[in-house]
Design a protein around this motif. Structure first.
Motif, mmCIF file in Angstrom:
data_model
loop_
_atom_site.group_PDB
_atom_site.id
_atom_site.type_symbol
_atom_site.label_atom_id
_atom_site.label_comp_id
_atom_site.label_asym_id
_atom_site.label_seq_id
_atom_site.Cartn_x
_atom_site.Cartn_y
_atom_site.Cartn_z
ATOM 1 N N GLY A 11 -0.050 13.048 0.260
ATOM 2 C CA GLY A 11 -1.318 12.886 1.277
ATOM 3 C C GLY A 11 -2.055 14.211 1.477
ATOM 4 N N THR A 12 -1.269 15.140 1.191
ATOM 5 C CA THR A 12 -2.051 16.698 1.225
ATOM 6 C C THR A 12 -2.063 17.255 -0.065
ATOM 7 O OG1 THR A 12 -0.179 17.537 2.242
ATOM 8 C CG2 THR A 12 -1.450 16.435 3.912
ATOM 9 N N LYS A 13 -2.997 18.215 0.042
ATOM 10 C CA LYS A 13 -2.948 18.934 -1.211
ATOM 11 C C LYS A 13 -2.210 20.478 -0.678
ATOM 12 C CE LYS A 13 -6.911 17.113 -3.492
ATOM 13 N NZ LYS A 13 -8.412 17.512 -3.733
ATOM 14 N N ASP A 14 -2.262 20.934 0.430
ATOM 15 C CA ASP A 14 -1.936 22.121 0.727
ATOM 16 C C ASP A 14 -0.223 22.007 1.246
ATOM 17 O OD1 ASP A 14 -4.290 23.434 0.123
ATOM 18 O OD2 ASP A 14 -5.055 22.992 2.152
ATOM 19 N N PRO A 15 0.469 22.841 1.206
ATOM 20 C CA PRO A 15 1.630 22.980 1.708
ATOM 21 C C PRO A 15 1.638 22.453 3.303
ATOM 22 C CG PRO A 15 1.344 25.012 0.590
ATOM 23 C CD PRO A 15 0.101 24.571 0.803
ATOM 24 N N THR A 16 2.508 21.669 3.650
ATOM 25 C CA THR A 16 2.684 21.127 5.103
ATOM 26 C C THR A 16 3.674 21.945 5.807
ATOM 27 O OG1 THR A 16 2.352 18.752 4.229
ATOM 28 C CG2 THR A 16 3.261 19.062 6.392
ATOM 29 N N LEU A 17 4.859 22.444 5.102
ATOM 30 C CA LEU A 17 5.741 23.089 5.764
ATOM 31 C C LEU A 17 5.933 24.530 4.994
ATOM 32 C CD1 LEU A 17 8.684 20.469 6.512
ATOM 33 C CD2 LEU A 17 7.075 21.653 8.226
ATOM 34 N N LEU A 56 0.819 -1.027 0.027
ATOM 35 C CA LEU A 56 0.018 0.063 0.077
ATOM 36 C C LEU A 56 0.841 1.241 0.165
ATOM 37 C CD1 LEU A 56 -2.674 1.745 0.257
ATOM 38 C CD2 LEU A 56 -2.547 1.201 2.582
ATOM 39 N N LEU A 57 0.846 1.921 -0.809
ATOM 40 C CA LEU A 57 1.327 3.125 -1.038
ATOM 41 C C LEU A 57 0.367 4.461 -1.126
ATOM 42 C CD1 LEU A 57 4.063 4.975 -1.275
ATOM 43 C CD2 LEU A 57 3.879 4.664 -4.007
ATOM 44 N N SER A 58 0.199 4.929 -0.055
ATOM 45 C CA SER A 58 -0.961 5.790 -0.027
ATOM 46 C C SER A 58 -0.736 7.065 -0.559
ATOM 47 C CB SER A 58 -1.434 6.140 1.551
ATOM 48 O OG SER A 58 -2.416 7.136 1.750
ATOM 49 N N ASN A 59 -1.594 7.550 -1.151
ATOM 50 C CA ASN A 59 -1.424 8.877 -1.956
ATOM 51 C C ASN A 59 -2.332 10.257 -1.213
ATOM 52 O OD1 ASN A 59 0.426 8.305 -3.703
ATOM 53 N ND2 ASN A 59 -1.217 7.443 -4.832
ATOM 54 N N THR A 60 -3.319 9.585 -0.318
ATOM 55 C CA THR A 60 -4.208 10.628 0.264
ATOM 56 C C THR A 60 -4.463 10.085 1.809
ATOM 57 O OG1 THR A 60 -6.157 9.091 -0.319
ATOM 58 C CG2 THR A 60 -5.791 10.945 -1.922
ATOM 59 N N LEU A 61 -4.920 10.926 2.613
ATOM 60 C CA LEU A 61 -5.082 11.101 3.871
ATOM 61 C C LEU A 61 -6.300 10.272 4.086
ATOM 62 C CD1 LEU A 61 -3.968 11.438 6.779
ATOM 63 C CD2 LEU A 61 -4.807 13.750 6.797
ATOM 64 N N LYS A 62 -6.606 9.133 4.494
ATOM 65 C CA LYS A 62 -8.069 8.579 4.463
ATOM 66 C C LYS A 62 -8.016 7.218 5.064
ATOM 67 C CE LYS A 62 -8.142 6.311 0.009
ATOM 68 N NZ LYS A 62 -9.194 6.176 -1.136
ATOM 69 N N LYS A 63 -9.044 6.408 5.454
ATOM 70 C CA LYS A 63 -9.146 5.219 6.028
ATOM 71 C C LYS A 63 -9.564 4.239 4.874
ATOM 72 C CE LYS A 63 -11.169 2.666 9.723
ATOM 73 N NZ LYS A 63 -12.227 2.546 10.705
ATOM 74 N N TYR A 64 -8.826 3.012 4.584
ATOM 75 C CA TYR A 64 -9.189 2.226 3.598
ATOM 76 C C TYR A 64 -9.814 0.999 4.265
ATOM 77 C CZ TYR A 64 -5.703 4.788 1.187
ATOM 78 O OH TYR A 64 -4.868 5.597 0.660
ATOM 79 N N ASP A 65 -11.054 0.228 3.537
ATOM 80 C CA ASP A 65 -11.645 -0.695 3.760
ATOM 81 C C ASP A 65 -12.101 -1.313 2.432
ATOM 82 O OD1 ASP A 65 -13.054 -2.782 4.767
ATOM 83 O OD2 ASP A 65 -14.661 -1.474 5.920
ATOM 84 N N VAL A 66 -11.232 -2.095 1.936
ATOM 85 C CA VAL A 66 -11.244 -2.783 0.739
ATOM 86 C C VAL A 66 -11.168 -4.008 0.588
ATOM 87 C CG1 VAL A 66 -10.862 -0.640 -0.558
ATOM 88 C CG2 VAL A 66 -8.960 -2.305 0.025
ATOM 89 N N PRO A 67 -11.756 -4.972 -0.099
ATOM 90 C CA PRO A 67 -11.455 -6.458 -0.266
ATOM 91 C C PRO A 67 -10.573 -6.620 -1.417
ATOM 92 C CG PRO A 67 -13.618 -5.692 -1.569
ATOM 93 C CD PRO A 67 -12.900 -4.417 -1.102
#
Length: 332
Positions: free
Chosen positions: A151-157, A26-37
């Motif tokens: 995982g974010t669209k806005d600047p983190t730093l 899993l290489l997550s690109n967004t900040l969310k919860k996953y529940d997939v089969p």
């Protein structure tokens, strides 16, 4: 959008009484919860023979900049300077970062460039990101460097970048020139050296304080290569027998103006004769008792009106007549 789940292998054959390991990344690109089969289809048997639930929750690690601000100090205009932005990750999770490209317009005073804008920041590590800065105005400049974590669209730093733009620094070998007493209507040059102590070109122009100067400079405008030198000639050509004073201004683009004090005293005559009758007027061989005319032009190139008196040095008209009378008596 890049694929977030990687399945290796996606298809294979299992031998009788055998087994097969399947790797799911899993290489997550967004900040969310996953529940997939995870669905397994068996050929010639049927679809969805096995359904394996996959649950996960992506989080963004707490990443910070070791330097609250990045100060590049004094920077020559349009010359690149490089420092490293240090990003620290104190968590147990890896993350990916991206330096957001700068938006440049006509009001931009500092240009930012990152040669490695993307990378992976490992857990419990510090990553060094090279940042290149070029200043385009004189004085203090500030620009924000924005870093975004995957995982974010806005600047983190947001890291403030500061620098002080500076034009060329040039050393002038002389600040005062005094020619003393010199002959008028002649060129009297003195060389002055200009040393460019900066890493950028140093264009310059020269001018004088007086509107009708008795001095001139060659070349009057040019440019000096980085860390190089150039010699200019300041020439005094006076047209009167008086003291002359002036100021030479050397103006460097985006730099400071240097002033050279000039002084000289003219000596001699400002009357020019054409053709010349100095030091001896040679009329050549002539027949006696024949009139002869010799024409020449006198021009006053000085600043003041002058009065001329004509005499024949060493000869007085009365003495000439007396000498001729004595000569006649001796001959008779």
């Amino acid at each position: 959008t890049p694929r977030e789940f990687l399945i290796e292998p996606q298809s294979a054959t299992i031998p009788p009484m055998g087994e097969l390991d399947i790797r799911i990344t899993l290489l997550s690109n967004t900040l969310k919860k996953y529940d997939v089969p995870l669905v397994v289809d068996v050929e010639n048997v049927g679809p969805e023979i096995i359904v394996l639930p996959i649950t996960a929750r992506s989080v963004i690690p707490s990443v910070y900049s070791v330097q609250p601000t990045m100060d590049f100090g004094r920077c020559f205009l349009r010359h690149p300077y490089e420092l490293s932005l240090k990003l620290a990750n104190d968590t147990d999770l890896n993350t990916r970062y991206e330096v957001i490209p700068q938006t440049v317009n006509e009001l931009t005073t500092v240009k930012l460039y990152c040669s490695q804008p993307r990378g992976v920041l490992e857990s419990q590590s510090v990553a060094e990101v090279p940042v290149i800065v070029s200043s385009y105005v004189v004085g203090k400049c500030t620009e924000n460097l924005c870093v975004r974590l995957y995982g974010t669209k806005d600047p983190t730093l947001i890291v403030p970048i500061t620098c002080t733009g500076e034009g060329p620094v040039v050393h002038v070998s002389e600040t005062e020139l005094n020619w003393g007493k010199v002959n008028v209507l002649e060129d009297h040059p003195i060389k002055v050296d200009l040393l460019n102590e900066s890493f950028i070109m140093a264009p310059f122009t020269c001018g004088f304080a007086r509107s009708n100067p008795a001095f001139r400079v060659e070349p009057a405008e040019s440019q000096i290569r980085p860390l190089d030198s150039l010699s200019i000639n300041i020439i005094a050509n006076l047209n009167d027998c008086i003291p002359f004073q002036d100021r030479l201004f050397i103006n460097f683009t985006d730099g400071i103006r240097h002033t050279v004090e000039l002084s000289a005293h003219g000596c001699g005559s400002t009357i020019v004769c054409n053709p010349s009758i100095s030091p001896v007027l040679d009329l050549g061989p002539r027949f006696s008792n024949r009139p002869f005319d010799y024409t020449f032009n006198l021009r006053n190139v000085g600043r003041r009106r002058q009065q001329l008196f004509w005499t024949i040095d060493g000869i007085i008209q009365g003495r000439v007549r007396k000498s001729l009378t004595a000569l006649d008596s001796e001959l008779s």
